[in-house]
Each structure stands twice: as structure tokens, then as C-alpha cells.
Design a protein around this motif. Structure first.
Motif, PDB file in Angstrom:
ATOM      1  N   SER A   1      48.773  12.468  12.905  1.00  0.00           N
ATOM      2  CA  SER A   1      49.535  11.300  12.570  1.00  0.00           C
ATOM      3  C   SER A   1      49.087   9.953  13.526  1.00  0.00           C
ATOM      4  O   SER A   1      48.765   8.854  12.619  1.00  0.00           O
TER       5      SER A   1
ATOM      6  N   PRO B   1      65.171   5.607  14.848  1.00  0.00           N
ATOM      7  CA  PRO B   1      63.644   5.754  14.322  1.00  0.00           C
ATOM      8  C   PRO B   1      63.525   7.127  14.026  1.00  0.00           C
ATOM      9  O   PRO B   1      62.925   7.400  12.963  1.00  0.00           O
TER      10      PRO B   1
ATOM     11  N   ASP C   1      62.792   8.738  10.478  1.00  0.00           N
ATOM     12  CA  ASP C   1      61.782   9.494   9.969  1.00  0.00           C
ATOM     13  C   ASP C   1      62.022  10.702   9.167  1.00  0.00           C
ATOM     14  O   ASP C   1      61.527  11.106   8.338  1.00  0.00           O
TER      15      ASP C   1
ATOM     16  N   LEU D   1      56.348   6.327  16.773  1.00  0.00           N
ATOM     17  CA  LEU D   1      55.415   6.549  17.637  1.00  0.00           C
ATOM     18  C   LEU D   1      55.903   6.164  19.144  1.00  0.00           C
ATOM     19  O   LEU D   1      55.634   6.990  20.292  1.00  0.00           O
TER      20      LEU D   1
ATOM     21  N   SER E   1      54.140  -0.645  18.519  1.00  0.00           N
ATOM     22  CA  SER E   1      54.322  -1.360  17.196  1.00  0.00           C
ATOM     23  C   SER E   1      54.744  -0.551  16.073  1.00  0.00           C
ATOM     24  O   SER E   1      55.391  -1.013  15.256  1.00  0.00           O
ATOM     25  N   ASN E   2      54.608   0.845  16.370  1.00  0.00           N
ATOM     26  CA  ASN E   2      55.193   1.997  15.353  1.00  0.00           C
ATOM     27  C   ASN E   2      56.600   2.256  15.947  1.00  0.00           C
ATOM     28  O   ASN E   2      56.367   3.043  17.027  1.00  0.00           O
ATOM     29  N   LYS E   3      57.803   2.225  15.550  1.00  0.00           N
ATOM     30  CA  LYS E   3      58.953   2.578  16.266  1.00  0.00           C
ATOM     31  C   LYS E   3      59.212   4.010  16.372  1.00  0.00           C
ATOM     32  O   LYS E   3      59.365   4.440  17.483  1.00  0.00           O
TER      33      LYS E   3
ATOM     34  N   SER F   1      46.753   6.976  11.441  1.00  0.00           N
ATOM     35  CA  SER F   1      47.351   5.713  11.250  1.00  0.00           C
ATOM     36  C   SER F   1      46.557   4.705  12.127  1.00  0.00           C
ATOM     37  O   SER F   1      46.856   3.529  11.914  1.00  0.00           O
ATOM     38  N   THR F   2      45.774   5.048  12.865  1.00  0.00           N
ATOM     39  CA  THR F   2      44.954   4.086  13.736  1.00  0.00           C
ATOM     40  C   THR F   2      43.763   3.653  13.083  1.00  0.00           C
ATOM     41  O   THR F   2      42.811   4.538  12.707  1.00  0.00           O
TER      42      THR F   2
END
Length: 434
Positions: A349, A414, A418, A238, A234-236, A353-354
Motif C-alpha cells: 500500500s 481512520p 478504511d 498509514l 499525511s495519510n490518516k 501510494s508513494t
């Protein structure tokens, strides 16, 4: 002392390695993991050596280190789902205790002369399963025990990575000596003691109760298991990290096969040269982890990936061009330092973020996607390459491919966004400080 110097001093005190080591909970957890990690090396070496002596089959012995990879590839994500559903402190303690019990049972079987090969395989299987429940629980706990995870998680992860590599470097050397002079059952009792010490250490840690969210039934378990993969993609940024990392792990896996061949055929350095290259790999991993832990927030993930690929790719490309042992040692050091510098920023990271109730699944999903599948496939590739090409050509080919992937990351949208977003954030932070 002016205000700016005071702020820098305070920041160093809050974020540095020494500050993290002053946290009793983290230090106790770190020591417990190091002790049990050393025991795990002893256990793996002792049981593999025993199987080799018993069966005189290299394949039978090779199954011992292969078992954890197979378990991780096929059961890593479901085991992490179970780990996410259980109370973390109790899980950490009981997985350590059960590993100690299994080791004691094996030792008793040795003493009574009842040991059979399947006992060793079953023990390694159970210990691997318990380990893959213990590890995601640890990754969930670490941010929870840090007072300021946003600032302290990177150095904490770097300390965990570098210290485990140090134990690995020393453990195999000391393990060889112990196996030569100490009985297998004594090593198994030592192994059990390491896990009991780890469990005792964890018992004294104050671990906050983490949030648990689970869906009912088997279908709910399957949906929960897929949440780790869903979150990562869902995170481009990652998602790009996972894809690039899996490709590089696939391409680099043949090096596990070619390193001893390269040391023997190209460098003509024999087993001593191979040992020195392996030591350089470990030293590079330690230094790379510590460097990226200190400067993790200075660069974006895309920057770290680019630097990592360029350093490691150039090291692989240059090593066979100048076939000298000392030059190869330097290149091996830089190769692993280059690969290691991206691990700490990436893990930090993802953990930050989780949501805590998904950390275990997310981290194990990352591992399965990046290495659990690509490494075995890469080893199969290495088996084919070893028959078709010389080690020098393989090293140069992999090096050029890694450099190509690093250069390609410059054009991936992405990653570009970033890098640009992080640069803009850094400039605005500097402007506000001024």
C-alpha cells in the motif's frame, strides 16, 4: 469456457506468484538479493565469532549485530535521502561492489596477520551504511520493473519477504557448519563473491530511470529527509498503522530476550527446543507472507491489522498456559504468521501510494518509526522485566496487550473508515462483475 472463467484465469496468470517469477528482471533481482543475503549472514556470524574468540567478551561480540540497528535508528532516513537522489541502477551495482571490496580487504588483513578488532567494527559499520542505501533503492526499483505494479506488487513483496526468511532460516544453520570447518578469510572471500554475483545480476536488469526531485543546500537536504515522515502522517490510515506498529514492536521486543529463557525454564527443552521455536518463527513468517501476498487486495489494511493482532496475541497468551514444546512450536508458528500477514499489504500500500522520487525515504522512515526506535527501547524493557517477572507472565501480559490493541483498532476512526470503504468497494466490484 465462459467469459467469467476466462477472466479469472487471465487474472490468475497476471497476478500470481508464477507470473511474477516469469518476469526476468524481478527474478534476477530476487536471486541477487538472496545470494547477497546469504553472504551477509555468513559475514555477520564469522566476524562475531572471531571477535568473541579474540576478546572473550560477549559484549564485544554483541556489538556486531547491534551496529546495523544503531545505524538504522540514527542514519536510516538521511541515507535513504541520499539513495533517492542517485541513479538507482548504478547505486545498486556500486554498493554491492564496495561491500565486496571491504570483505576482500578484511580477508587480506586476516591472511597477513594484520587484523585488529577495530577493522571488523569499521567494516561492519561501512557495510551497514551501504546496505541502508541499497535497500531503499531496491524498494524504489521493484514497482518500476513490474509491468502491472497494482496487481503484481503484493505477490512480488511476498516472494521477497518469504524467500529472505527462508535464506535466513537455512543461512544460520549452514553458517554454523561453515564456521566450524572453513577459515574466516575463506568465508570473507565467499561473502565478497556473493556481492559480486549480485552486482553482475543487477547489471543485466533493465531498470527504468526514476524521477529525482531534490532541494539545494544542507537545509534542503534536511527538508527532503523529513518528507518521508511527512508523507506517512499525511495519510490518516498509514499514520495509525505506524503508531500501532511502533507500540506493538515496543511491546514485543522483550520476546527476543525471553524466548531462550522460556524454552529452557518453562518448556525445559534446552537449546534444541529454542532452535525449534526459532525455526517455527521463520516458517510462520514465510507462510504468513505468502498468504497475505496472495490475498492482499481482499481486505483493507485495518482488517489485516485486526487479524494480525488477534492471531499473534492469542498465540502469546495460550503458549504459557499449556507449557508443552509441541504446542509452543504451533503457537510460535501462528505468532509469526500473524505478525507477517500485515507486512505485505502495508508495504504494498505504501509503495503504490508513494511518488517514486520519495519511496526510499518513505520506506526507511516507516522502518525507523516502527522498529528503529521502538525495538531498542523494548529490549531495555525486556532487560528490566527479566529481573522482575517470570517468562510465562511476560508472554501472557504481552499477548493480552496485543489483543487489546487489536480490539482498540476497531474503535479508531481512520481504521473504521478504511474497513467500511474497502467493504463498499468490494461490494461494488462484485456487483459490476455480475
Amino acid at each position: 469456457m465462459n467469459q467469467e472463467t476466462t477472466n479469472k484465469t487471465n487474472k490468475t496468470g497476471e497476478d500470481g506468484y508464477l507470473a511474477v517469477l516469469r518476469l526476468p528482471s524481478f527474478t534476477v533481482l530476487l536471486v541477487g538479493r538472496l545470494v547477497s543475503g546469504a553472504g551477509q549472514i555468513l559475514f555477520s556470524m564469522a566476524t562475531m565469532w572471531y571477535i568473541l574468540q579474540l576478546t572473550e567478551s560477549a559484549l564485544a561480540a554483541a556489538l556486531i549485530p547491534m551496529l546495523p540497528y544503531l545505524i538504522y535508528a540514527f542514519l536510516g532516513i538521511p541515507l535513504a535521502t541520499i539513495s533517492d537522489r542517485l541513479p538507482k541502477k548504478q547505486l545498486l551495482i556500486w554498493t554491492d561492489i564496495w561491500r565486496a571490496v571491504i570483505a576482500c580487504i578484511l580477508a587480506i588483513l586476516f591472511l597477513t596477520g594484520s587484523m585488529l578488532p577495530w577493522h571488523i567494527y569499521a567494516a561492519n559499520l561501512l557495510i551497514a551504511i551501504l546496505g541502508f542505501m541499497f535497500n531503499p533503492a531496491t524498494q524504489t526499483v521493484i514497482p518500476a520493473i513490474l509491468p502491472k505494479p497494482a496487481e503484481q506488487l503484493a505477490p512480488a513483496n511476498a516472494l521477497l519477504n518469504s524467500s529472505s526468511k527462508t535464506i535466513e532460516l537455512l543461512g544460520y544453520a549452514l553458517g554454523g557448519i561453515l564456521i566450524a570447518f572453513v577459515s574466516v578469510q575463506s568465508i570473507l572471500f565467499i561473502y565478497a563473491l556473493t556481492f559480486l554475483l549480485s552486482a553482475l545480476a543487477i547489471a543485466f536488469i533493465r531498470i527504468p530511470v526514476t524521477k529525482v526531485v531534490k532541494q539545494k543546500g544542507f537545509s534542503g537536504f534536511v527538508r527532503d529527509s523529513m518528507q518521508g515522515i511527512t508523507f506517512l502522517f499525511s495519510n490518516k490510515v498509514l499514520a495509525c498503522c505506524i503508531i500501532f506498529g511502533a507500540i506493538i514492536n515496543f511491546a514485543g521486543a522483550p520476546l527476543h530476550i525471553f524466548t531462550p529463557i522460556f524454552a529452557n525454564m518453562v518448556l525445559e527443552a534446552g537449546p534444541q527446543g529454542y532452535g525449534l521455536l526459532q525455526s517455527a518463527f521463520a516458517a510462520g513468517s514465510i507462510v504468513g507472507s505468502l498468504l497475505s501476498g496472495k490475498y492482499a487486495k481482499r481486505l483493507s489494511l485495518a482488517h489485516w491489522f485486526l487479524i494480525s493482532y488477534l492471531i499473534s496475541g492469542a498465540s502469546l497468551l495460550l503458549m504459557p498456559l499449556y507449557p508443552n514444546l509441541y504446542f509452543a512450536i504451533v503457537c510460535s508458528f501462528l505468532l509469526m504468521a500473524g505478525l507477517a500477514i500485515v507486512n505485505v499489504p502495508l508495504v504494498t500500500s505504501i509503495l503504490l501510494s508513494t511518488p517514486e522520487e520519495k519511496r526510499g525515504r518513505v520506506m526507511n522512515s516507516m522502518g525507523v518509526l516502527m522498529s528503529g526506535v521502538s525495538n531498542p527501547l523494548g529490549l531495555l524493557l525486556g532487560g528490566w522485566l527479566i529481573e522482575a517477572y517470570s517468562p510465562s507472565w511476560v508472554y501472557m501480559g504481552i499477548g493480552m496487550f496485543v489483543i487489546f490493541m487489536g480490539t482498540a483498532s476497531l474503535f479508531v476512526r481512520p481504521f473504521r473508515e478504511d474497513r467500511a470503504g474497502h467493504t463498499l468497494h468490494r461490494k461494488s466490484s462484485i456487483s459490476s462483475e455480475i
